[in-house]
Design an enzyme around this catalytic site. Sequence first.
Site, mmCIF file in Angstrom:
data_model
loop_
_atom_site.group_PDB
_atom_site.id
_atom_site.type_symbol
_atom_site.label_atom_id
_atom_site.label_comp_id
_atom_site.label_asym_id
_atom_site.label_seq_id
_atom_site.Cartn_x
_atom_site.Cartn_y
_atom_site.Cartn_z
ATOM 1 N N SER A 76 0.835 -1.210 0.000
ATOM 2 C CA SER A 76 0.000 0.000 0.000
ATOM 3 C C SER A 76 0.868 1.257 0.000
ATOM 4 O O SER A 76 0.638 2.166 -0.792
ATOM 5 C CB SER A 76 -0.937 -0.023 1.203
ATOM 6 O OG SER A 76 -1.769 -1.161 1.115
ATOM 7 N N GLU A 97 9.170 -5.898 -6.185
ATOM 8 C CA GLU A 97 8.108 -6.567 -5.427
ATOM 9 C C GLU A 97 8.348 -8.078 -5.439
ATOM 10 O O GLU A 97 8.542 -8.667 -6.502
ATOM 11 C CB GLU A 97 6.734 -6.231 -6.024
ATOM 12 C CG GLU A 97 5.579 -7.098 -5.553
ATOM 13 C CD GLU A 97 5.415 -7.151 -4.030
ATOM 14 O OE1 GLU A 97 5.444 -6.095 -3.383
ATOM 15 O OE2 GLU A 97 5.270 -8.271 -3.486
ATOM 16 N N ALA A 98 8.289 -8.685 -4.247
ATOM 17 C CA ALA A 98 8.548 -10.120 -4.122
ATOM 18 C C ALA A 98 7.450 -10.972 -4.768
ATOM 19 O O ALA A 98 7.716 -12.058 -5.278
ATOM 20 C CB ALA A 98 8.683 -10.492 -2.645
ATOM 21 N N HIS A 548 -3.532 -5.182 11.710
ATOM 22 C CA HIS A 548 -3.138 -3.784 11.564
ATOM 23 C C HIS A 548 -1.791 -3.567 12.259
ATOM 24 O O HIS A 548 -1.643 -2.690 13.096
ATOM 25 C CB HIS A 548 -4.205 -2.874 12.186
ATOM 26 C CG HIS A 548 -5.534 -2.948 11.492
ATOM 27 N ND1 HIS A 548 -6.727 -2.630 12.089
ATOM 28 C CD2 HIS A 548 -5.854 -3.298 10.217
ATOM 29 C CE1 HIS A 548 -7.728 -2.777 11.219
ATOM 30 N NE2 HIS A 548 -7.215 -3.190 10.080
#
Length: 618
Positions: A76, A97-98, A548
């Site tokens: 995000s 990005e993996a 979160h």
Amino acid sequence: MKVLILFVTYVVLVTSTEEQFKLKVDYYNRLIQNALKQAKEYKSRQDNSDYFKDIKNEDGITDYGTFDFIVVGAGSSGSVLASRLSEVENFKVLLLEAGKLDDDLTEIPYVMNLLQSSDRDWGYYTTPQKNGCYGWKGNRCSYARGKVLGGSGSINYLAYARGNKGDYDKWASLGNPGWSFNDVLPYLQKLENFEADNIDRTYRGFAGPVNVAYKIPKENFTWIRNAYLEIGVKTIQDYNGKQQFGVSRIQRNIKHGRRVSGATGYVRPSSVRHNFNVTVEAFVTRILIDAITKSANGVEFIKNGRMFVAKARKETIISGGAINTPQLLMLSGIGPEDELNKHGIPVIENLPVGKYLKDHISLQVSYRTNISVATKSFCKYIEEYLNGEGILTNLENSVSISFFHTRNVSASVPNVEIVFFLPTPITKPMPPRSNFTADAQNYMEKLDQHTNIYFTIFLLHPKSVGTLTLQSNSPRDFPLIDIGIFSDPEDKEDFYKAIQIVNKIGKTKAVQMVDAKQIDYQFCNQFLRDSKEYWYCALEHMALPGMHMSSTVKMGPRRDPFAVVDSNLRVYGVRKLRVVDCSVIPTTISGHYNGPAFLIGEKAADIIKEAYNIPLQL
Ligand SMILES: Cc1cc2nc3c(=O)[nH]c(=O)nc-3n(C[C@H](O)[C@H](O)[C@H](O)COP(=O)(O)OP(=O)(O)OC[C@H]3O[C@@H](n4cnc5c(N)ncnc54)[C@H](O)[C@@H]3O)c2cc1C
Ligand SMILES: *[C@@H]1O[C@H](CO)[C@@H](O)[C@H](O)[C@H]1NC(C)=O
Ligand SMILES: *[C@@H]1O[C@H](CO)[C@@H](O)[C@H](O)[C@H]1NC(C)=O
Ligand SMILES: *[C@@H]1O[C@H](CO)[C@@H](O)[C@H](O)[C@H]1NC(C)=O
Ligand SMILES: *[C@@H]1O[C@H](CO)[C@@H](O)[C@H](O)[C@H]1NC(C)=O
Ligand SMILES: *[C@@H]1O[C@H](CO)[C@@H](O)[C@H](O)[C@H]1NC(C)=O
């Protein structure tokens, strides 16, 4: 003649669009059924060794080139940051990005649990918990994290709640200039496109890449709103506006019924830029840091069984999320001295990385009812989805969101959030990835999604703190995630008060009209039903981390014993290195973290542009 031609064209066009629509329905049906089949057979990852499997090192490390900025992780925050940096034409930006690309499947809200049983999820479990997670084998709760373009925002539950004004004001008051609510509001507005009229427009944005929509039928909201009214809770229009307390329809990150993420909203539209290189399936194993000058100058990563090195002229920015970012920092020599020494990692900078892990805590309380929802054929639901409507756009049938303070009625910041869900006409394709004990499994099996209503309670500012440490000095191993659930006993007390709110709602006339009966936690029946002991037992077994996670690379002034980055998100003591994701959040937020993650990306982009004298557009 002309009329005839027009007519023929009309018929051909109509049949072909109808044909096309049918083909599309077929395609989506197959897509979902195949994904479901694969998910049921999927064995979740135990470590990162899949990246190392076919490693060919015969010709050493391959040079991937030199960029101005390297952003690690297209979640995000990283998606927003990298896309915004690429707006500057002479910035050459590499986004690593993996995971793989997001796709038609990840866009369907209905399949979100299923995505956790695929390689779009890292596969994490917590360490054995002392005071909770008893409903999971070995007291280890599962901890979902996205491993796909868009990150956790590509697999999450899409609720949009950006938090209370007081949360951000607290960040600022802790010694983080630039992060008060008034400072961040322009960024929250910049990122949003709120599809709603009839609201106070002062607080919201209407032209940003992140779509926010209500999309809950008003008639589905009415009776739960009436239940809230009975217990004295007022209805509010927009909990992301001036007033947060009360109950309102839930807002979600969907556009025409489809998921909106950092991938769909930011990376895809900007990846056409020639100065923006988006490389997926690239697993970063180390930040390259010059031990003498203490400056970061790039990263090492693995892609398709090859080792690569990419260099950054200006900055290396880590956006791997609250679990992977601290792990990567520690593997690269930035972290607590004792922790690094334990694993034989040479210390570059001694900082309290991973020492302060915060999360929300949540519990689902379900009721059996006599509601019966009409069901249709699955293809009918796909047709609705293709028109931006229906249950596939909202897996759980979430309806409302409400905020409370359990101790202080005059508090301006809530400590509890309650999300309400109606029965769904179709069953979830799968439960979230988990490893339940027999007791918990039994409980889960009693939940009938066709007839149950339920409330998910979130404790928004728990006092419990966890830690993120290393298992070894190898990027092949997962880090150790100790969420410290209920490590502070006061959290159970607060949670118990929140449960009493739900119990009150459950006893209202409005809810009793559907003959609602709370489903008991049978494994706690040795305690008096509804006693404190009963609910403590329920919490210890079934409460989950709120998904979160934050604060493992905390932002704060130098004097803060847990601070790792300053208010410009620069890692203390290391040059040309920043962290931009939920790891930097200094204190918990009274909302859900996707919005704040986007906000952090937006704000960081401007902090960086400003540092390089680029004029800002706000
Ligand atoms: C199941 C679930 C439900 C949720 N529900 C909601 C919700 O309803 N509403 C809400 O607001 N929030 C929700 N959240 C939380 C929210 O999605 C996250 O807080 C937010 O996405 C975190 O953003 P981030 O940028 O910090 O990290 P992430 O989005 O997790 O991004 C990190 C990215 O970095 C990549 N990465 C990590 N390590 C490496 C490496 N070594 N090399 C290369 N790439 C790497 C990862 O693959 C990932 O793409 C939910 C989360 C989950 C998991
Ligand atoms: C990204 O950079 C790599 C290495 O220089 C190159 O091979 C690749 O084609 C680039 N990709 C894009 C989309 O520009
Ligand atoms: C489930 O938990 C047990 C006990 O801790 C463990 O042996 C097993 O590997 C776990 N399964 C998964 C899929 O993690
Ligand atoms: C929600 O609203 C839809 C559309 O009006 C309706 O078909 C459905 O029955 C409602 N669901 C419930 C559980 O009230
Ligand atoms: C309750 O909240 C109000 C308003 O924020 C605050 O002034 C007061 O100190 C709080 N009381 C307690 C006991 O925390
Ligand atoms: C559901 O239960 C309530 C309360 O007992 C009753 O009044 C109502 O008629 C029932 N509705 C249906 C559809 O059975």
